[in-house]
Design an enzyme around this catalytic site. Structure first.
Site, mmCIF file in Angstrom:
data_model
loop_
_atom_site.group_PDB
_atom_site.id
_atom_site.type_symbol
_atom_site.label_atom_id
_atom_site.label_comp_id
_atom_site.label_asym_id
_atom_site.label_seq_id
_atom_site.Cartn_x
_atom_site.Cartn_y
_atom_site.Cartn_z
ATOM 1 N N HIS A 1 -89.794 22.328 -1.192
ATOM 2 C CA HIS A 1 -90.826 21.831 -0.280
ATOM 3 C C HIS A 1 -91.968 22.825 -0.129
ATOM 4 O O HIS A 1 -91.768 23.956 0.320
ATOM 5 C CB HIS A 1 -90.184 21.570 1.084
ATOM 6 C CG HIS A 1 -91.078 20.939 2.081
ATOM 7 N ND1 HIS A 1 -91.256 21.472 3.343
ATOM 8 C CD2 HIS A 1 -91.832 19.808 2.029
ATOM 9 C CE1 HIS A 1 -92.072 20.688 4.028
ATOM 10 N NE2 HIS A 1 -92.449 19.676 3.256
ATOM 11 N N HIS B 1 -101.253 22.118 3.407
ATOM 12 C CA HIS B 1 -100.591 21.062 4.173
ATOM 13 C C HIS B 1 -101.420 20.588 5.358
ATOM 14 O O HIS B 1 -101.678 19.392 5.516
ATOM 15 C CB HIS B 1 -99.226 21.543 4.664
ATOM 16 C CG HIS B 1 -98.530 20.547 5.536
ATOM 17 N ND1 HIS B 1 -98.655 20.527 6.908
ATOM 18 C CD2 HIS B 1 -97.708 19.511 5.218
ATOM 19 C CE1 HIS B 1 -97.951 19.533 7.401
ATOM 20 N NE2 HIS B 1 -97.366 18.893 6.414
#
Length: 292
Positions: free
Chosen positions: A42, A84
């Site tokens: 991730h 992100h």
């Protein structure tokens, strides 16, 4: 055991839909033989290096993790960067370098300005000077390690046309050839419209819809998404089985990836549900737990 649970859960939840979209023999065999899910790092191996940086890709490679997930957004002058948050504040020193530019939104800065920022010191002194990579730089590093990419289009509503631009960069960097499309690339988003756009522009690209749509809505999503990728907190054996009962746009059963799983107990639980992939900040922990 899983194959029987799939059949029972799907029939219970979907009724006649289960008859229209039966479990494929390939799916039943894979579940029955105990095959382990894919393990995806991730934002890179982000428990061990600053997220979405090249160092995080390197950390995943050092752990032997073949799949890396990342996020892509767009700068004010049209460059795609890997980050992100829609703000630079949490993972860079933007607040210090540009104190008068609050709230430090990615789309308010040029690529050159973002390239000046330190994206590693917040994580630890060993990563001081790490930068926010462009999508091209990130792709090069993933390719260097012969890894595979789960690419999330982040906040597409903020960046009109980002799907076409992302696909253009992927194409320019060789990521839309047959080998990459066949097994090295998945494009996902929380936005159903964004995933649908990617599929319409490049039907050969594998796609994933993030979230937990109601089972009743899954047939519509199955027209353009190969996966339903869901928080592990929202998953159950019945939900996974129900999603996998449908056939996606490339003629295969829909897949389910679980996120974000960082401990062995949760990894074993979602593996027991029959998920196809597990996305983790600690992919080595998950790999050991599920025997991948």
């Amino acid at each position: 055991m899983h194959a029987r649970a799939v059949a029972a859960s799907t029939t219970a939840l979907l009724g006649t839909a289960a008859l229209l979209f039966p479990i494929s023999p390939a799916r039943a065999t894979a579940a029955a033989d105990g095959s382990a899910p894919l393990v995806i790092a991730h934002r890179g191996a982000s428990a061990y290096a600053p997220e979405n940086t090249l160092a995080a890709v390197d950390a995943a490679a050092e752990l032997g993790i073949r799949w890396v997930e990342n996020d892509v957004q767009r700068t004010r002058d049209g460059e795609l960067v890997v980050l992100h948050d829609d703000s630079l504040r949490r993972t860079t020193d933007a607040e210090e370098v540009f104190p008068d530019r609050a709230p430090w939104k990615v789309g308010d800065f040029t690529a050159a300005e973002i390239a000046r920022l330190d994206a590693g010191s917040w994580f630890g002194p060993a990563y001081e000077g790490a930068r926010v990579p462009t999508l091209e730089q990130f792709l090069h590093r993933v390719d260097h390690h012969h890894q595979k990419l789960l690419l999330e289009i982040k906040n597409p509503e903020l960046y009109p046309g980002i799907e076409r631009q992302t696909l253009k960069v992927l194409g320019n960097e060789g990521w839309l050839d047959r080998p990459h499309r066949a097994g090295r690339l998945i494009v996902q988003s929380f936005s159903a419209d964004s995933v649908r756009t990617v599929h319409e522009l490049k039907p050969g690209v594998k796609t994933g819809l993030l979230g937990t749509p109601p089972v009743a809505d899954v047939p519509a999503h199955a027209g353009y998404a190969d996966q339903i990728n869901t928080s592990h907190r929202s998953l159950s054996l019945a939900y996974v089985a129900s999603v996998q009962a449908f056939t996606g746009p490339h003629g295969r059963p829909l897949e389910v990836f679980a996120w974000t799983v960082d401990d062995a107990e949760t990894a074993r639980r979602v593996t027991g549900y029959g998920v196809d992939g597990v996305i983790s900040n600690r992919p080595d922990v998950v790999r050991e737990a599920v025997g991948r």
